[in-house]
Scaffold this motif. Structure first.
Motif, mmCIF file in Angstrom:
data_model
loop_
_atom_site.group_PDB
_atom_site.id
_atom_site.type_symbol
_atom_site.label_atom_id
_atom_site.label_comp_id
_atom_site.label_asym_id
_atom_site.label_seq_id
_atom_site.Cartn_x
_atom_site.Cartn_y
_atom_site.Cartn_z
ATOM 1 N N GLY A 103 9.230 -11.601 -0.921
ATOM 2 C CA GLY A 103 8.178 -12.104 -0.052
ATOM 3 C C GLY A 103 6.783 -11.619 -0.373
ATOM 4 N N ARG A 104 5.887 -11.965 0.529
ATOM 5 C CA ARG A 104 4.469 -11.662 0.325
ATOM 6 C C ARG A 104 4.020 -10.537 1.246
ATOM 7 N N ALA A 105 3.017 -9.791 0.784
ATOM 8 C CA ALA A 105 2.527 -8.642 1.542
ATOM 9 C C ALA A 105 1.879 -9.089 2.847
ATOM 10 N N ILE A 106 2.191 -8.377 3.898
ATOM 11 C CA ILE A 106 1.481 -8.511 5.170
ATOM 12 C C ILE A 106 0.061 -8.001 4.957
ATOM 13 N N PHE A 107 -0.929 -8.565 5.640
ATOM 14 C CA PHE A 107 -2.258 -7.962 5.557
ATOM 15 C C PHE A 107 -2.151 -6.522 6.072
ATOM 16 N N GLY A 108 -2.646 -5.596 5.288
ATOM 17 C CA GLY A 108 -2.513 -4.175 5.602
ATOM 18 C C GLY A 108 -1.702 -3.464 4.530
ATOM 19 N N VAL A 109 -0.969 -4.243 3.763
ATOM 20 C CA VAL A 109 -0.197 -3.667 2.661
ATOM 21 C C VAL A 109 -0.802 -4.137 1.349
ATOM 22 N N GLU A 110 -1.311 -3.194 0.568
ATOM 23 C CA GLU A 110 -1.791 -3.511 -0.774
ATOM 24 C C GLU A 110 -0.652 -3.242 -1.744
ATOM 25 N N MET A 111 -0.571 -4.040 -2.774
ATOM 26 C CA MET A 111 0.600 -4.016 -3.641
ATOM 27 C C MET A 111 0.182 -4.345 -5.059
ATOM 28 N N LYS A 112 0.715 -3.613 -6.029
ATOM 29 C CA LYS A 112 0.512 -3.984 -7.430
ATOM 30 C C LYS A 112 1.689 -3.472 -8.241
ATOM 31 N N ILE A 113 1.864 -3.992 -9.454
ATOM 32 C CA ILE A 113 2.888 -3.442 -10.338
ATOM 33 C C ILE A 113 2.206 -2.844 -11.558
ATOM 34 N N VAL A 114 2.760 -1.734 -12.028
ATOM 35 C CA VAL A 114 2.161 -1.044 -13.173
ATOM 36 C C VAL A 114 3.251 -0.697 -14.192
ATOM 37 N N ASP A 115 2.827 -0.509 -15.433
ATOM 38 C CA ASP A 115 3.784 -0.094 -16.462
ATOM 39 C C ASP A 115 3.934 1.428 -16.450
ATOM 40 N N ASP A 116 4.691 1.933 -17.403
ATOM 41 C CA ASP A 116 4.963 3.374 -17.405
ATOM 42 C C ASP A 116 3.699 4.221 -17.547
#
Ligand SMILES: Nc1ncnc2c1ncn2[C@@H]1O[C@H](COP(=O)(O)OP(=O)(O)OP(=O)(O)O)[C@@H](O)[C@H]1O
Ligand SMILES: Nc1ncnc2c1ncn2[C@@H]1O[C@H](COP(=O)(O)OP(=O)(O)OP(=O)(O)O)[C@@H](O)[C@H]1O
Ligand SMILES: [Mg+2]
Ligand SMILES: [Mg+2]
Lengths: 543, 543
Positions: free
Chosen positions: A360-373
């Protein structure tokens, strides 16, 4: 320059004050631990919570003190939550399904001064009481008539605690950064660590949870949180229901499909929240009994990945929409929800099912990202998968008592320990836990995706995929399967099923059948145990 | 003891960052002031807002400075809001429908350093510019090609301001109590007074607005806020839409039914927000044209009381649900919404219409009570009416620059100036403004209720009721009516219509017919003007 708006601290008790005043007669129904059902409402529950607060104050509990609960989802447990944090103390939910040593560790570590517990746990508490160093008062959550002979010292009956309070008490006007709740992670790695929620974080989480694309509770909703209050705050439902004035249906000690189904039907439940295993059992129960789902419109499922087949079954057989949710104890817990976007709503039903399998998608208030090692951000293309990092007002900053040290990076991001993709429309999909990801020839294989595809096979009751050492590829996937009763699929049947459904190089190198897959106290597959169990296993092509 | 959750200040720019990242391609469509339509999306609007912020910083604007807008609902206006408060300054919306002297007073009083304005207002700004003491920069919200010959000093074209920014800029990491917005009350009594919103109050209001029983925006929603951004922040829609990732449709300078209806149909609008007069015209337009309402499911109506007949028409003719809303500039503005409770949903359609005429129930975050002249709380029985008092994180504490002195009582309650009832289920109903209430023989008569009943008569276009002096009763109600075209009801017809619908002692002592009823800049009946207009009037029985 100062702003001109009121100073109105975000305090948890304001939720129940709101519910009592504006939705006072909205019910709270409980399948009681003593048997039978109790019916109450927000007005009464608030009054009783205030008396709990008054009682605690009488016992000498002060702002910042911890009071624990070992309890099922019940009206009294809700009263404890509001009563404890409403008087400035910290409501500490202890998961009774943990090992005894862990429970002892957690209560001592938290320094709980009071322990509220359900009748179910009298034998447990009798055994552990001598080891609890800080508990001064034991409160058995029942009426005096149900209190058994017991060795538990300083035992109070909950109803006596309430009866001794006249209700002439005021909620604590604390700073909004004051701790309100405490919950320990289940500790699948190392000692459990405590997450200390604040009044502010809980109220903001409630707002987030109640936004229309998240739980979206209304006053007309009737919600049954099957997920226990000791498991990541029942996903915030007891708070969200109060803010919305929803009717709350509590299953007590019951998690079996027939009881839950009975409650859903009799109480007109419109929305529930639970982990996938609960629904697996429910779908089997409905299949057998031929019953429907009544008023139920939507089930929010999370804690583990929801297999596509479950989403399809719910929709096609019962016209119930599955809304996938992802979160964690460290996030209060809600992070993402799988409500459909405008674009998704224009797709075919099958495509929608695909989208619904994403977390799903982030609720406003939750910041989200993906990063490598290396910590570099990866593209939101729905393909690249990396470490899922989060930030937000209801995300942990540090564990209780500083355990685990600094857990945020320099920019304040918390590493969820999950590995995920994020697509251009914002849908996140968990592909693995970082510790469970299978590293084959330098590339990652998603164990969860393999499991999801495997349970799509008609004869598979449950599936787990783990990575095991391989001389050529470092690690390769092993598929572990529990067969459905009266079925007998072969290894090849399962591999044939996966063929074409997953990338060629993701294909498990072998399949083994087992009677049971081990689960954690919160219903998740215990991969650590599985890896130990299969530590001497060798792949056929690795001899 | 400190809580363990992240410090994540509630800042307005986080709303648009969220929208850009998770709902980036969701559209913002504008009926442009220059003519035609523009289509953009949250990603682009965020980028452009950031460039506005950068441009303002280049112009020397600093944290806490005020920058004003004289503008319609457009994409650019949204960019200004986020750009101004995103760089730490205060977005001050000026209502262009006020008298010129009031506009001058407000801009000088606020000390605005920059004035953004739409093409429509070039003549206005030319006239007032010499009187604006603090404005250093005038920005015309259009491209250079549209900038006319003008006497306005230091005039910049908006698109040039943006073009000169490379976007390499960061939002201001201010404290959440920093002011973000400023809006003046329309000043029907005395000078307009400014309400200085903070980042915190705006974000909390957004959470409240987006709760499912309030606006309840989802990412699949398409909302047309007819209510102008200069009127109580367009009820927070530009913030709420970003938090939810909803599609935003902006009517520009258009408020006429045919244009709005065209937008609703073409853009698939699912939800709108506007004052009753807009819908009066819309219903007449639909009646004539025989058209439907497309995707529209719900209209949120507030600012003035919604007559029952409007609720019925929307439902019965167009299957659109009216949701009554009440609020005020001093409340950001949302206070209550009229979504139906579980109990209400079980009633008959006619009973539901009755409930929908009430102004609704408080959103969590808004505390509400009614008190008598001595400040003592009155019962929530749906009958007693008293002064409506509110408290909450998005309610004013004091007006800008301390105007009006202390406006909260000792317990922090703000007197709304409205008179209302609250029923046991929490539904509040405005019966009057305190200054408009009719005091007859020591008892109060609700002018709004009389008006609502009067407009239920088929030949009544609009109705106003004011209290006028009466030798025996102190005051008695006078009903002032605008007849619908081609109708000719008599006084007695109207009195007959009211008979039985209102208490006997509430019956107006007389009825007068007028061609027009005066309205304020925000579309409300100007009772002050009416009372002046009828100051020499004498009731027939008072000669
Ligand atoms: N919808 C979901 N799909 C897949 N995994 C999920 C989902 N929801 C939650 N999870 C998993 O559950 C985790 C959070 O679970 P929780 O906080 O209950 O305890 P835990 O992580 O199992 O225990 P511990 O942290 O002690 O190991 C997430 O990090 C994620 O791995
Ligand atoms: N749904 C509604 N029904 C009846 N009245 C409403 C409703 N919504 C708002 N109002 C009225 O509008 C008022 C708020 O309006 P707003 O803040 O726009 O400016 P104003 O009060 O008209 O101007 P001023 O304060 O300068 O006199 C409320 O106090 C109330 O009297
Ligand atoms: Mg975990
Ligand atoms: Mg006002």
């Amino acid at each position: 320059m100062l702003g001109g708006m009121q100073d109105w601290p975000l305090l948890v008790w304001k939720l129940i004050d709101h519910a009592a005043l504006h939705h006072g007669s909205r019910e709270i129904v409980t399948a009681r631990v003593e048997g039978g059902e109790s019916r109450s409402n927000w007005r009464e529950v608030r009054e009783r919570a205030l008396k709990v607060a008054q009682g605690l104050s009488r016992l000498g509990v002060r702002t910042g003190d911890r009071a624990a609960t070992l309890a099922w989802n019940t009206q009294r447990h809700v009263e404890c939550w509001y009563g404890i944090s409403g008087m400035g103390a910290v409501a500490h939910t202890v998961n009774p399904r943990l090992f005894e040593e862990q429970i002892v560790y957690i209560i001592n570590h938290a320094g709980d001064r009071v322990l509220f517990f359900d009748l179910t746990f009298v034998p447990l508490v009798e055994r552990i009481a001598p080891k609890l160093n800080t508990v001064e008062h034991y409160v058995l959550m029942t009426g005096r008539e149900h209190v058994p002979e017991t060795s538990i010292p300083d035992l109070l009956a909950y109803e006596d605690l309430i009866a001794a309070s006249d209700g002439d008490f005021e909620w604590a006007n604390v700073d909004e950064l004051t701790p309100a709740g405490l919950c320990y992670t289940s500790g699948t790695t190392g000692n459990p660590k405590g997450v200390l929620y604040t009044h502010r974080s809980n109220v903001l989480h409630t707002f987030g949870a109640n936004s229309a694309d998240a739980l979206g509770l209304t006053s007309a909703a009737t919600i049954l949180p099957v997920v226990p209050m000791y498991h990541a705050n029942a996903w915030g439902v007891p708070y969200a229901a109060a803010a919305a004035g929803a009717k709350l249906v509590m299953g007590g000690a019951h998690f079996d499909a027939p009881t839950l189904h009975g409650l859903i039907m009799r109480e007109g439940v419109t929305l529930t929240a639970a982990v996938p295993t609960v629904w697996l059992a429910m779908l089997q129960h409905l299949e057998k009994s031929g019953q429907g789902m009544g008023e139920l419109k939507r089930v929010v499922i999370g804690g583990s990945a929801v297999p596509r087949s479950m989403i399809v079954d719910f929709k096609e057989k019962y016209d119930v929409t599955v809304c996938h949710a992802w979160g964690m104890t460290e996030m209060s817990p809600l992070g993402t929800l799988g409500s459909l976007s405008a674009a998704a709503l224009e797709k075919t039903q099958q495509e929608q099912f695909d989208i619904q399998t994403k977390q799903g998608r982030a609720i406003f208030g939750v910041e989200m990202k993906i990063v490598d090692d290396n910590g570099d951000e990866m593209p939101r293309d729905g393909k690249a998968f990396g470490h899922l990092m989060v930030r937000g007002p209801w995300v942990v900053r540090e564990y209780y008592a500083g355990d685990g040290g600094h857990v945020l990076d320099a920019d304040g991001w918390f590493d969820t320990g999950d590995v995920a993709t994020i697509d251009p429309s914002g849908y996140m999909q968990i592909t693995d836990r970082a510790k469970d990801v299978i590293k084959s020839g330098g590339e990652w294989i998603s164990s969860i995706e393999l499991e999801n595809e495997a349970v799509g096979h008609a004869a598979v009751a449950e599936a787990a995929v783990i990575g095991l050492p391989h001389p050529k590829w470092d690690e390769r996937p092993l598929l572990i399967v529990v067969r459905k009763p009266d079925t007998n699929p072969s290894k090849q049947d399962l591999l044939d099923h996966l063929e074409g459904r997953v990338a060629k190089w993701w294909m498990p190198n072998d399949v083994v059948f087992v009677d049971e897959i081990p689960h954690t106290a919160t219903g998740k597959i215990q991969k650590l145990t599985l890896r130990q169990q299969f530590k001497d296993y060798r792949f056929p092509d690795a001899a």
